[in-house]
Design an enzyme around this catalytic site. Sequence first.
Site, PDB file in Angstrom:
ATOM      1  N   TYR A 106      18.110 -40.484  57.078  1.00 20.36           N
ATOM      2  CA  TYR A 106      18.003 -40.757  55.634  1.00 20.36           C
ATOM      3  C   TYR A 106      18.890 -39.810  54.833  1.00 20.36           C
ATOM      4  O   TYR A 106      19.007 -38.632  55.163  1.00 20.36           O
ATOM      5  CB  TYR A 106      16.550 -40.601  55.180  1.00 20.36           C
ATOM      6  CG  TYR A 106      16.404 -40.870  53.711  1.00 20.36           C
ATOM      7  CD1 TYR A 106      16.357 -42.171  53.250  1.00 20.36           C
ATOM      8  CD2 TYR A 106      16.378 -39.835  52.791  1.00 20.36           C
ATOM      9  CE1 TYR A 106      16.266 -42.438  51.894  1.00 20.36           C
ATOM     10  CE2 TYR A 106      16.282 -40.083  51.440  1.00 20.36           C
ATOM     11  CZ  TYR A 106      16.223 -41.388  50.992  1.00 20.36           C
ATOM     12  OH  TYR A 106      16.139 -41.650  49.649  1.00 20.36           O
ATOM     13  N   TRP A 108      21.556 -39.533  50.905  1.00 20.72           N
ATOM     14  CA  TRP A 108      22.427 -40.158  49.911  1.00 20.72           C
ATOM     15  C   TRP A 108      23.905 -40.085  50.283  1.00 20.72           C
ATOM     16  O   TRP A 108      24.712 -40.809  49.737  1.00 20.72           O
ATOM     17  CB  TRP A 108      22.218 -39.484  48.551  1.00 20.72           C
ATOM     18  CG  TRP A 108      21.144 -40.128  47.744  1.00 20.72           C
ATOM     19  CD1 TRP A 108      19.854 -40.365  48.131  1.00 20.72           C
ATOM     20  CD2 TRP A 108      21.275 -40.635  46.412  1.00 20.72           C
ATOM     21  NE1 TRP A 108      19.173 -40.973  47.113  1.00 20.72           N
ATOM     22  CE2 TRP A 108      20.026 -41.140  46.037  1.00 20.72           C
ATOM     23  CE3 TRP A 108      22.318 -40.680  45.490  1.00 20.72           C
ATOM     24  CZ2 TRP A 108      19.787 -41.707  44.790  1.00 20.72           C
ATOM     25  CZ3 TRP A 108      22.082 -41.232  44.243  1.00 20.72           C
ATOM     26  CH2 TRP A 108      20.837 -41.751  43.902  1.00 20.72           C
TER      27      TRP A 108
HETATM   28  P1  PGD Z   1      21.238 -34.913  49.666  1.00 26.09           P
HETATM   29  O1  PGD Z   1      21.292 -33.520  49.178  1.00 26.09           O
HETATM   30  O2  PGD Z   1      21.834 -35.968  48.805  1.00 26.09           O
HETATM   31  O3  PGD Z   1      19.700 -35.200  49.886  1.00 26.09           O
HETATM   32  O4  PGD Z   1      17.522 -36.302  50.040  1.00 26.09           O
HETATM   33  P2  PGD Z   1      18.968 -36.381  50.664  1.00 26.09           P
HETATM   34  O5  PGD Z   1      18.880 -36.020  52.090  1.00 26.09           O
HETATM   35  O6  PGD Z   1      19.619 -37.663  50.311  1.00 26.09           O
HETATM   36  O7  PGD Z   1      21.835 -34.996  51.130  1.00 26.09           O
HETATM   37  C1  PGD Z   1      22.999 -35.666  51.447  1.00 26.09           C
HETATM   38  C2  PGD Z   1      23.767 -34.859  52.460  1.00 26.09           C
HETATM   39  O8  PGD Z   1      24.872 -35.649  52.882  1.00 26.09           O
HETATM   40  C3  PGD Z   1      24.348 -33.568  51.927  1.00 26.09           C
HETATM   41  O9  PGD Z   1      24.062 -32.505  52.802  1.00 26.09           O
HETATM   42  C4  PGD Z   1      25.847 -33.823  51.858  1.00 26.09           C
HETATM   43  O10 PGD Z   1      26.654 -32.670  52.071  1.00 26.09           O
HETATM   44  C5  PGD Z   1      26.027 -34.818  52.980  1.00 26.09           C
HETATM   45  N1  PGD Z   1      27.200 -35.680  52.840  1.00 26.09           N
HETATM   46  C6  PGD Z   1      27.785 -36.098  51.699  1.00 26.09           C
HETATM   47  N2  PGD Z   1      28.811 -36.912  51.985  1.00 26.09           N
HETATM   48  C7  PGD Z   1      28.893 -37.020  53.331  1.00 26.09           C
HETATM   49  C8  PGD Z   1      29.732 -37.749  54.215  1.00 26.09           C
HETATM   50  O11 PGD Z   1      30.626 -38.477  53.838  1.00 26.09           O
HETATM   51  N3  PGD Z   1      29.492 -37.623  55.552  1.00 26.09           N
HETATM   52  C9  PGD Z   1      28.504 -36.831  56.035  1.00 26.09           C
HETATM   53  N4  PGD Z   1      28.356 -36.783  57.347  1.00 26.09           N
HETATM   54  N5  PGD Z   1      27.684 -36.128  55.211  1.00 26.09           N
HETATM   55  C10 PGD Z   1      27.872 -36.236  53.879  1.00 26.09           C
HETATM   56  C11 PGD Z   1      17.244 -36.781  48.781  1.00 26.09           C
HETATM   57  C12 PGD Z   1      15.766 -37.144  48.704  1.00 26.09           C
HETATM   58  O12 PGD Z   1      14.976 -35.963  48.500  1.00 26.09           O
HETATM   59  C13 PGD Z   1      15.473 -38.108  47.641  1.00 26.09           C
HETATM   60  S1  PGD Z   1      16.516 -39.465  47.479  1.00 26.09           S
HETATM   61  C14 PGD Z   1      14.373 -38.014  46.850  1.00 26.09           C
HETATM   62  S2  PGD Z   1      14.168 -39.067  45.524  1.00 26.09           S
HETATM   63  C15 PGD Z   1      13.302 -37.087  47.107  1.00 26.09           C
HETATM   64  N6  PGD Z   1      12.916 -36.346  45.964  1.00 26.09           N
HETATM   65  C16 PGD Z   1      12.066 -35.327  46.095  1.00 26.09           C
HETATM   66  C17 PGD Z   1      11.194 -34.869  45.044  1.00 26.09           C
HETATM   67  O13 PGD Z   1      11.180 -35.416  43.931  1.00 26.09           O
HETATM   68  N7  PGD Z   1      10.390 -33.816  45.308  1.00 26.09           N
HETATM   69  C18 PGD Z   1      10.360 -33.222  46.498  1.00 26.09           C
HETATM   70  N8  PGD Z   1       9.543 -32.194  46.689  1.00 26.09           N
HETATM   71  N9  PGD Z   1      11.171 -33.629  47.499  1.00 26.09           N
HETATM   72  C19 PGD Z   1      12.013 -34.655  47.348  1.00 26.09           C
HETATM   73  N10 PGD Z   1      12.805 -35.040  48.384  1.00 26.09           N
HETATM   74  C20 PGD Z   1      13.586 -36.263  48.366  1.00 26.09           C
END
Ligand code: PGD
Length: 761
Positions: A106, A108
């Site tokens: 999972y 973004w």
């Molecule tokens: P990101 O930081 O977006 O978090 O959780 P999610 O895991 O989506 O992580 C994306 C990762 O992908 C980053 O480390 C980035 O460097 C990497 N990345 C970016 N581009 C690329 C690429 O092209 N290739 C590769 N291999 N990697 C890449 C988000 C999630 O957290 C979400 S959506 C929600 S809504 C939740 N919200 C909460 C919340 O409200 N409260 C708590 N306590 N916890 C939450 N967690 C959830």
Amino acid sequence: MTLHLAHWGAFEAESDGYRLTAVRPWAGDPEPTPLIENVVSAQHHRTRVDRPYVRRGWLERGPGGAGRGDEEFVAVSWERALDLLAAELGRVYRERGPEGVFGGSYGWASAGRFHHAQGQLHRFLNCLGGYVRSVNSYSLGAAEVLLPHVIGGMGWLERASTAKSVIAEHTDLVVAFGGISPKNSVVGVGGAARHDTVSWVGRARARGCRFVSISPLRDDIPEQAQAEWIAPRPGTDAALMAALAQVLDAEGLADRAFLDRYTVGYERFIAYVRGDSDGVVKSPEWAEAITEVPAARIRELAREMAAGRTLITVSWSLQRARHGEQPLWLGVVLAAMLGQIGLPGGGFGHGYGSTAAVGEPARAHSVPRFPQGRNGIDRFIPVARIADMLLCPGESFDYDGRRLRYPDVELVYWCGGNPFHHHQDLARLRSAFTRPATVVVHDAFWTATARHADIVLPATMSVEREDFGAGQADPLLLAMPALTRPHGGARDDYVIFAELAERLGVGKDFTEGRDTGQWLRHLYEQWRPAGVPGFDEFWRRGSLEIAVPDREQVLCADFRADPDAAPLSTPSGRIEIFSEVVAGFGYADCPGHPVWLAPEEWLGAPAAQRLPLQLVANQPRAKLHSQLDVGAHSRAAKVAGREALRLHPSEAAARGVSTGDVVRVFNDRGACLAGVLVDEAVRPGVAQLSTGSWYDPDPADPSLCRHGNPNVLTADRAASSLSQGCSGQLALVQVERYAGVLPEVSVDRPPALSACGAPDS
Ligand code: PGD
């Protein structure tokens, strides 16, 4: 200047081929966001992964979890890393088949339709036979499972939501449970080119629309709304809503004709509200005792809601909590009682302000998509059950009326996500992550997840590769030529998977003989609707606008016009105020109609005697999730180098702390250090600590995060047995001044790395 798209906006950039030298927001964006700055300052930060690495213990002793998360990493050549990984994938697929591989992965990732990291991983694993997948999201876990039973699927609801311009023009009163967050509405999956939250809210207000924002945080709605702020105890919105329903019913304000024609099950629900089914009338006085909102204000608000064109909107954050299904379902029910669903500016909305996409009228066409192939097995977990799966293989669990078993996975492959950001109870996740034989991560940065892997492969950032992009709801499709060459030895996920596929004998299946440029052309041309220019013309122009047929879109307008000709996709075709299907599942934590259920952790719970503050772990303001946390804009928002914890002046005074102090935030699951910001915009009894600061466990005590990641404090507890959704928004905590010597934050440096594997590429 060349245009580029990120989840948080479009920007124009210049580069010297290696570095971005000038960046400015796209001229077409009326409300650009400073999040763009993080891209520039993070691109060559020391926490970029510069080449492939393998954890020393894994390299020397072979697969196994001992030492994972603690040991140093050894630099290896691309050749060696890919050979090792291909051999390990071959072993696991041979010995265990697809059931041994978790590819749910999972996250973004980045904007860009072709280089979408999960899509790349899924296609690659499908070429090998498949993988254990994950379903639903951390954003909307409860909504995605509940809403199809009640009004329709989440995807439909988002696409069909009433246009913001219609609200600006027609609505008299917006009652926003969870607010309309200006910080979250700048972000949209895949990109959000034109930001307009401040302007549509401002336009509505200038016309005379009133906003009531119901949230523990006053700034959960733009100032331009000049909103009335009602701040119930967090997690009690369902009680407040039940009381609003009680007033509408008792005062004859419910629209019986609408309820009769368009809904099913009202009588069962209203019997609960009247107290016929449990002896408790859900009166405003009853709700005041739970929510601390004065009964008189609840009663008056119900009357105001019935007096004009009213939109009830519920933010995504409300359902990201224990029993998060209930306030969402009640939001639909209140809107149905008002009888305005399907009318311009009235009715129901889910997620205005939670993402840029809600309130954007639907495009005439979807956008090009990289095909993921077919998964040879049908094994999945609800996404937020990752730690349970790793810790309890073979155990059974409930999900949407089914009884399923956790698979026994041996290899975890993560690409484009950060579970050590997004999951709850990180100490528990850490112990879960010791279970698999092998953990593989592709990321551009040394995130906490990369630090808990065995094989870490450096991925490019989106500015370092060629793609095209469009947001989920945005009509703009943008060409995204590479702006710079990759950092160090980073490679595109596509190139990495192509090389692995070649080694595993499925190279042709994965690539179909195309390189990136050929795929972009192929995907575009396959998608191209009539009247849209060919690929060369699109690339030369740099962008194109997809048609939007109905800019004045109103949710459920066709259903309202004729519910027989345009039924909803629910079992009855009507709005289900009582769901026979959900009732039939027999879940005590999600009965057949919405109710107020006290969560384990709220300010009225016995545990609040010891842990008297409600942690609100919401989305961060200065970055998207954990992305680019080392960027300058994100760092500038920290206090004493740690995530900012906002406290009401009365709570700060009671603890003898003021702005700039470092505090220890703790409960029974863990603790973190955070920097105090005293702020009247936070309700008393609340400690607001956003997510996103990279988890930085203290080596002596991994349950202590030195950097302020709230997920060391949140519970790994499902929203309900129905959805198994993430409930990370709320938890009970205590806050105290940090008395010891302040430990340094170390996560802004790479982990211990050794060059003794002698990189040869
Ligand atoms: P990101 O930081 O977006 O978090 O959780 P999610 O895991 O989506 O992580 C994306 C990762 O992908 C980053 O480390 C980035 O460097 C990497 N990345 C970016 N581009 C690329 C690429 O092209 N290739 C590769 N291999 N990697 C890449 C988000 C999630 O957290 C979400 S959506 C929600 S809504 C939740 N919200 C909460 C919340 O409200 N409260 C708590 N306590 N916890 C939450 N967690 C959830």
